[in-house]
Design a protein around this motif. Structure first.
Motif, PDB file in Angstrom:
ATOM      1  N   MET A 177       0.852  -1.187   0.000  1.00 56.96           N
ATOM      2  CA  MET A 177       0.000   0.000   0.000  1.00 56.96           C
ATOM      3  C   MET A 177       0.889   1.239   0.000  1.00 56.96           C
ATOM      4  O   MET A 177       1.764   1.367   0.849  1.00 56.96           O
ATOM      5  N   PRO A 178       0.735   2.111  -0.967  1.00 54.30           N
ATOM      6  CA  PRO A 178       1.615   3.289  -1.029  1.00 54.30           C
ATOM      7  C   PRO A 178       1.304   4.313   0.052  1.00 54.30           C
ATOM      8  O   PRO A 178       0.265   4.274   0.712  1.00 54.30           O
ATOM      9  N   LEU A 179       2.226   5.240   0.220  1.00 55.00           N
ATOM     10  CA  LEU A 179       1.992   6.422   1.045  1.00 55.00           C
ATOM     11  C   LEU A 179       0.729   7.105   0.555  1.00 55.00           C
ATOM     12  O   LEU A 179       0.522   7.259  -0.653  1.00 55.00           O
ATOM     13  N   VAL A 183      -0.521  -1.326   4.670  1.00 51.22           N
ATOM     14  CA  VAL A 183      -1.719  -0.567   5.041  1.00 51.22           C
ATOM     15  C   VAL A 183      -1.498   0.884   4.641  1.00 51.22           C
ATOM     16  O   VAL A 183      -0.362   1.313   4.426  1.00 51.22           O
ATOM     17  N   PRO A 184      -2.561   1.686   4.541  1.00 46.46           N
ATOM     18  CA  PRO A 184      -2.389   3.100   4.221  1.00 46.46           C
ATOM     19  C   PRO A 184      -1.627   3.820   5.337  1.00 46.46           C
ATOM     20  O   PRO A 184      -1.955   3.685   6.514  1.00 46.46           O
ATOM     21  N   VAL A 185      -0.604   4.567   4.958  1.00 43.44           N
ATOM     22  CA  VAL A 185       0.216   5.300   5.914  1.00 43.44           C
ATOM     23  C   VAL A 185       0.309   6.763   5.483  1.00 43.44           C
ATOM     24  O   VAL A 185       0.613   7.066   4.333  1.00 43.44           O
ATOM     25  N   VAL A 186       0.055   7.646   6.442  1.00 43.13           N
ATOM     26  CA  VAL A 186       0.234   9.079   6.248  1.00 43.13           C
ATOM     27  C   VAL A 186       1.508   9.487   6.973  1.00 43.13           C
ATOM     28  O   VAL A 186       1.745   9.053   8.103  1.00 43.13           O
ATOM     29  N   ALA A 203      13.629   8.102   5.753  1.00 40.91           N
ATOM     30  CA  ALA A 203      13.412   6.760   6.299  1.00 40.91           C
ATOM     31  C   ALA A 203      11.925   6.500   6.542  1.00 40.91           C
ATOM     32  O   ALA A 203      11.411   5.417   6.227  1.00 40.91           O
ATOM     33  N   MET A 204      11.226   7.478   7.112  1.00 39.34           N
ATOM     34  CA  MET A 204       9.797   7.328   7.361  1.00 39.34           C
ATOM     35  C   MET A 204       9.027   7.139   6.057  1.00 39.34           C
ATOM     36  O   MET A 204       8.134   6.285   5.957  1.00 39.34           O
ATOM     37  N   LEU A 205       9.356   7.943   5.068  1.00 36.45           N
ATOM     38  CA  LEU A 205       8.661   7.868   3.787  1.00 36.45           C
ATOM     39  C   LEU A 205       8.912   6.527   3.106  1.00 36.45           C
ATOM     40  O   LEU A 205       8.000   5.940   2.505  1.00 36.45           O
ATOM     41  N   ALA A 206      10.140   6.015   3.213  1.00 38.62           N
ATOM     42  CA  ALA A 206      10.449   4.710   2.628  1.00 38.62           C
ATOM     43  C   ALA A 206       9.684   3.603   3.339  1.00 38.62           C
ATOM     44  O   ALA A 206       9.158   2.680   2.699  1.00 38.62           O
ATOM     45  N   ALA A 207       9.620   3.677   4.670  1.00 36.06           N
ATOM     46  CA  ALA A 207       8.872   2.672   5.431  1.00 36.06           C
ATOM     47  C   ALA A 207       7.396   2.723   5.069  1.00 36.06           C
ATOM     48  O   ALA A 207       6.735   1.688   4.918  1.00 36.06           O
TER      49      ALA A 207
END
Length: 278
Positions: A1-3, A76-79, A66-70
């Motif tokens: 699931m992408p950013l 799951v959807p990540v903001v 690092a956060m954006l890569a994770a």
């Protein structure tokens, strides 16, 4: 699931009456733990980095990348969200790096200046497709809107939301930042009144001090985005302390950071369940 965008997660949850967990990142272990906990439940999650955490690292970019890569690798959807930013240049940098949500905090300014500054930041972020959270509250309070005893008036919150065009609004209803005991007394009638008055999702800061049952009740009363940081830091640190107490000669950082990461992931799953995140 992408950013994903803050709008997709927060507005969707508000429409469905669900809560969204927003948890703070300091080290990379926090980011991976938060995502693992959300994946266990199949729930969206918001990873936040505060201005203070940026100062700890010395700059935003390394931990942000690092956060954006994770987030991009998550199931799951990540903001990825900039939390409590008072530095306008930091907002600009976060947007340029690819953050999908920003909280601009001008709550220490008087009302008119807060409106003017927040409107300017909101317009900039919207031009770049970034979701904007803001804060309204007492001038001069140690914790801004979340000083003990601070309360947001529904009519002022409505006026502020309409004047600034923000996408979500942090309001004061009885919680306070950095509480290590879960003894906050939320004003659920006020939450309901704010929900009825304000056209954008509401945000509860200082939620580490809120008991389990009251987290669920806050969402049911009308809160959507629920910020929790100190409580998870307690879980992380307690686990590290226990491992090192049990193994005083341990030097491999993976051997104590790993269990701490697992403990945080487990607690995130539990908290997201309380918040009715799915």
């Amino acid at each position: 699931m992408p950013l994903v965008s803050g709008a997709e997660v927060v507005l969707g949850a508000a429409k469905d009456g669900r809560g969204v967990g927003a948890f703070n990142v300091i080290q990379l272990e926090h980011a991976t733990a938060l995502i693992a906990g959300a994946e266990q439940l199949g729930a969206p999650v918001i990873l936040q980095i505060s201005e203070n955490a940026v100062k700890y690292h010395g700059s935003l970019k390394p931990i942000a990348v690092a956060m954006l890569a994770a987030a991009a690798a998550a199931e799951v959807p990540v903001v990825v969200h900039l939390d409590h930013a008072m530095d306008r240049d930091l907002v600009t940098e976060a947007v340029s790096l690819g953050f999908t949500s920003v909280m601009y905090d001008a709550s220490k300014l008087d009302y008119a200046d807060n409106v003017a500054a927040t409107t300017e930041v909101t317009n900039f972020c919207h031009d770049h497709g970034v979701f904007v959270e803001a804060e309204i509250g007492e001038v001069g309070g140690k914790d801004g809107v979340h000083a003990p005893g601070a309360r947001t008036k529904p009519e002022e919150a409505l006026a502020f939301a309409e004047a600034t065009g923000v996408d979500a609004l942090a309001v004061a209803v009885g919680s306070s930042h950095a509480m290590t005991e879960r003894t906050a007394e939320l004003d659920f009638d006020l939450i309901a009144a704010l929900r009825a008055a304000v056209p954008v999702p509401l945000v509860l800061h200082g939620s580490s001090g809120v008991a389990d049952a009251d987290l669920t009740r806050a969402v049911e009363a009308g809160m959507t985005k629920v910020n929790i940081a100190t409580h998870l830091n307690n879980v992380f640190t307690a686990t590290v302390r226990q491992v090192l107490n049990d193994q005083p000669n341990l030097v491999d950082t993976r051997k104590y950071l790993g269990p701490a990461r697992t403990a945080v992931a487990t607690e995130v799953t539990r908290l997201l369940t309380l918040l009715k995140a799915v």
